[in-house]
Write an enzyme that holds these catalytic residues in place. Structure first.
Site, PDB file in Angstrom:
ATOM      1  N   ASN A 229      -9.332   1.603  10.049  1.00 32.31           N
ATOM      2  CA  ASN A 229      -8.115   1.573  11.029  1.00 32.31           C
ATOM      3  C   ASN A 229      -8.420   2.113  12.376  1.00 32.31           C
ATOM      4  O   ASN A 229      -8.987   1.555  13.349  1.00 32.31           O
ATOM      5  CB  ASN A 229      -7.004   1.423  10.417  1.00 32.31           C
ATOM      6  CG  ASN A 229      -5.351   1.385  12.190  1.00 32.31           C
ATOM      7  OD1 ASN A 229      -6.090   0.575  12.660  1.00 32.31           O
ATOM      8  ND2 ASN A 229      -4.695   2.204  11.864  1.00 32.31           N
ATOM      9  N   THR A 230      -7.909   3.653  12.412  1.00 30.06           N
ATOM     10  CA  THR A 230      -8.544   4.338  13.279  1.00 30.06           C
ATOM     11  C   THR A 230     -10.023   4.135  14.028  1.00 30.06           C
ATOM     12  O   THR A 230      -9.998   4.122  15.900  1.00 30.06           O
ATOM     13  CB  THR A 230      -8.208   5.506  12.933  1.00 30.06           C
ATOM     14  OG1 THR A 230      -7.303   5.955  12.767  1.00 30.06           O
ATOM     15  CG2 THR A 230      -8.773   6.576  14.163  1.00 30.06           C
TER      16      THR A 230
ATOM     17  N   LYS B  90       1.212  -1.600  -0.097  1.00 31.51           N
ATOM     18  CA  LYS B  90      -0.106  -0.111   0.416  1.00 31.51           C
ATOM     19  C   LYS B  90       0.777   1.195   0.184  1.00 31.51           C
ATOM     20  O   LYS B  90       1.557   1.622   1.164  1.00 31.51           O
ATOM     21  CB  LYS B  90      -0.831  -0.666   1.237  1.00 31.51           C
ATOM     22  CG  LYS B  90      -1.734   1.178   0.900  1.00 31.51           C
ATOM     23  CD  LYS B  90      -2.918   1.371   2.314  1.00 31.51           C
ATOM     24  CE  LYS B  90      -3.504   2.892   2.756  1.00 31.51           C
ATOM     25  NZ  LYS B  90      -3.668   2.996   3.801  1.00 31.51           N
TER      26      LYS B  90
ATOM     27  N   GLY C  60      -6.805   9.416   9.920  1.00 34.91           N
ATOM     28  CA  GLY C  60      -7.905   9.678  11.560  1.00 34.91           C
ATOM     29  C   GLY C  60      -8.159  10.300  12.297  1.00 34.91           C
ATOM     30  O   GLY C  60      -8.495  10.764  13.442  1.00 34.91           O
TER      31      GLY C  60
ATOM     32  N   ALA D 101      -9.370   5.586   4.713  1.00 34.09           N
ATOM     33  CA  ALA D 101      -8.925   7.110   5.493  1.00 34.09           C
ATOM     34  C   ALA D 101     -10.153   7.879   6.003  1.00 34.09           C
ATOM     35  O   ALA D 101     -11.607   8.072   5.283  1.00 34.09           O
ATOM     36  CB  ALA D 101      -8.042   7.500   5.090  1.00 34.09           C
ATOM     37  N   GLY D 102     -10.376   8.289   6.881  1.00 40.36           N
ATOM     38  CA  GLY D 102     -11.550   9.026   7.874  1.00 40.36           C
ATOM     39  C   GLY D 102     -12.940   8.341   7.963  1.00 40.36           C
ATOM     40  O   GLY D 102     -13.582   9.007   8.004  1.00 40.36           O
TER      41      GLY D 102
END
Lengths: 373, 258
Positions: B207-208, B98, B159, B185-186
């Site tokens: 993830n976050t 990635k 994040g 993301a986000g």
């Protein structure tokens, strides 16, 4: 352009008045913004913000969790030498202090590195006194060559260098630098640093920027809190960090928040008492002002305090610290450190404590970029 | 529905949720998250991988059945990303990569130009390249030309948990780009992942939102279900949305009378 003229404006500004004139409304406005101005940062550092510490803590905690997760990067310092040509009035390495002086040779360095590496730590910060003749750039380069066999990340906390010298050290494998301005107060600075190369305020002030220009990956700055009014130095440190972050977006900018500690030699009375509340306010304001900025807390702080501030913005902590030259391998009676530490827990103990509080100790957060063979 | 297979990099997956390994309070929760979420692809920052460590190596916690997706977190240029990819391969992390090229540590927004350069080099070397980029049609097209295996537009900055802020741009990528679109993301809530999937995204990487939840495994399960629900909604062909009420007695109905 450098940070110097910006800092000079703050040095000339009536900061005591500005801090005193902040209102509750100013603090609330700063707390409700997503992008803070330097004026907002000043508001959060002001006495008017003290009643808002809990609200600030909630916001700082949320921002830290969002950007860094429940992780704390661990590192330890390695004191390679304590020869010094400066007369900094608050430092144990002051050239006037009659302490045993030494410097690690290649074999001693290897032994010290092995002892630290055995604890599992992968991020190392090397320190020398400010004595170019003894701890020359060449000496540091050869040390880095040895240390990089054991540590993927080696940072420096040494005397201020030129951009070319930083570039050479980066080439040798250094990826981070720490430079404490000690105090940003240009008038007070020469009193605290009466002689030696560190006397040059501006050369030191611009050192982090020279490191950024040279391509350093991580640049960590800070003031030694207590030398001047802590609010003044905290404000200028944050403004300095923001300046570097905006001008060198590719560099990870971090801030350390050390409070002055007792040390060997003449007694020195700090100008400003930095209470636990003050340090917490400083950290919270910094986190809210610069949400992605690394914040380092060292073993200068007491164990309980270090644990309590974990959720408030900390991203890096030192562990298993010895401030003596060769302190990880020498005999107890040979130890003479730069200052007294408060948290003497081992790396294993620190990891246990972090896990108990729901944090993951991160040993490795960088991988050197040499090509695979 | 049982035949709805997610094809990526020459492999087939049942799950369309990709997960991560960063920000956990304890890496030992990773297997639980993988199981609860059903995710089969997991990204790991090479800079955190420590194969020399006897304990505490994140790789020890990644279930063997997961497809490993090393990422180039920490790279500031195409050259650094390429080096990290090669290092990851040399370390035995496989040939999936990635690409994250970020030279603005304040906002952590990806550099599309450098990402495309790295993608081209690595795709030619046989890597399965999954580039993380802004939701931008031109960048996406350049990634197609560069040989990417998918395009990974951000929903919001890394994040932030702000959700699918790039909705309209992602929709354009879904419509225009032949490669799989993986929203990365986000995304902060399962409902947002569900929405991306309903729109026709091929997968989501989260993830976050999972790692920083009070109960990461439970949140992982919620995301797994949300992604699946969104996918099913997309496949079922939802009725068209209308900006005006549809009159039960149309105004032009008389034209068809008699």
């Amino acid at each position: 352009m450098s940070f110097y003229p910006i800092c000079a404006e703050y040095n000339d500004a009536p900061l005591a008045e500005q801090f005193g004139s902040v209102t509750e409304h100013d603090v609330r406005r700063a707390l409700n913004k997503t992008t803070l101005s330097p004026e907002d940062f000043l508001a959060l550092l002001s006495p008017a913000a003290v009643p808002f510490l809990e609200e600030m803590a909630a916001k700082a905690s949320q921002l830290t969790l969002q950007h860094f997760g429940r992780t704390i990067q661990l590192f330890t310092p390695l004191y390679m030498a304590n020869f010094c040509t400066n007369k900094c009035v608050y430092c144990g390495f002051n050239t006037k202090n009659k302490i045993p002086r030494s410097q690690l040779g290649p074999e001693e360095l290897e032994k010290e590195a092995e002892a630290i590496a055995a604890t599992g730590l992968k991020h190392l910060l090397i320190l020398t006194g400010d004595a170019r003749a003894k701890s020359s750039p060449e000496y540091i380069e050869s040390a880095v060559e040895i240390l990089r066999k054991h540590f993927p990340s080696v940072s420096i906390e040494i005397y201020a260098m030129t951009e070319e010298e930083y570039a050479r050290l980066i080439e040798a494998g250094v990826d981070g630098m720490t430079m404490f301005q000690e105090t940003y107060n240009e008038e007070l600075y020469p009193e605290l640093h009466p002689a030696g190369p560190k006397h040059d305020y501006r050369f030191r002030l611009d050192a982090p920027e020279r490191a950024c220009k040279a391509g350093m990956r991580v640049v960590n700055i800070g003031a030694l809190l207590g030398l001047d009014d802590w609010r003044h130095d905290a404000l200028k440190t944050g403004i300095h960090a923001a300046y570097l972050q905006n001008k060198y977006p590719e560099v990870d900018i971090a801030v350390s928040l050390p409070r002055i500690r007792t040390h060997v030699g003449d007694a020195f009375t700090p100008k400003s008492l930095v209470s636990d509340t003050a340090l917490v306010q400083n950290m919270l304001a910094l986190r809210i002002f610069l949400p992605r900025c690394g914040i380092t807390i060292s073993t200068r702080e007491a164990p309980d305090f270090r644990e309590n501030i974990l959720p408030l913005g900390v991203t890096r902590m030192s562990a298993g610290v010895s401030t003596e030259v060769g302190g990880h391998t020498c005999e107890e009676e040979e130890k003479v450190g730069q200052f007294d530490i408060s948290d003497e827990r081992s790396v294993d103990e620190m990891c246990e404590v972090l896990r108990k509080h729901g944090y993951q100790p991160v040993f490795k957060d960088w991988h050197p970029l040499q090509e695979a063979s | 529905m049982n035949n709805d297979i997610f094809k990526l990099g020459g492999l087939e997956f049942e799950s369309r949720l990709l997960t991560g390994t960063g920000k956990y309070a304890d890496d030992s929760v990773i297997p639980d998250v993988c199981e609860a979420s059903g995710s089969q692809i997991i990204t790991v920052a090479l800079r955190r991988v420590d194969l020399e460590s006897d304990t505490g190596n994140v790789m020890d916690f990644i279930p063997k059945h997961m497809q490993l997706l090393p990422n180039t977190s920490g790279a500031r240029t195409a050259e650094e990303a390429v080096r990290i990819a090669r290092l990851a391969k040399a370390m035995g992390c496989g040939n999936w990569i990635k690409i994250e090229v970020i030279s603005d540590n304040k906002y952590l927004l990806p550099d599309g130009y450098e990402t495309a350069k790295a993608t081209e080099i690595l795709a030619k070397e046989g890597f399965v390249v999954l580039p993380y980029v802004n939701a931008d049609l031109y960048i996406a097209r350049s990634l197609v030309d560069a040989g990417a295996a998918a395009v990974m537009p951000l929903g919001a900055p890394i994040g932030t948990n702000r959700g699918l802020k790039t909705r309209e741009m992602v929709r354009i990528l879904i419509d225009e780009i032949e490669l799989p679109i993986i929203v990365d993301a986000g995304i902060g809530r399962p409902s947002e992942a569900c929405e991306a999937m309903e729109m026709g995204a091929d997968a989501c990487l989260v993830n976050t939102a999972i790692a920083t939840a009070s109960d990461p495994a439970l949140m992982g399960r919620a995301f797994g279900r949300a992604v699946k629900a969104g996918r099913e909604a997309y496949l079922s062909g939802p009725g068209a949305k209308h900006s005006h009420a549809k009159a039960s007695s149309p105004l032009t109905g008389f034209l068809h009378e008699g």
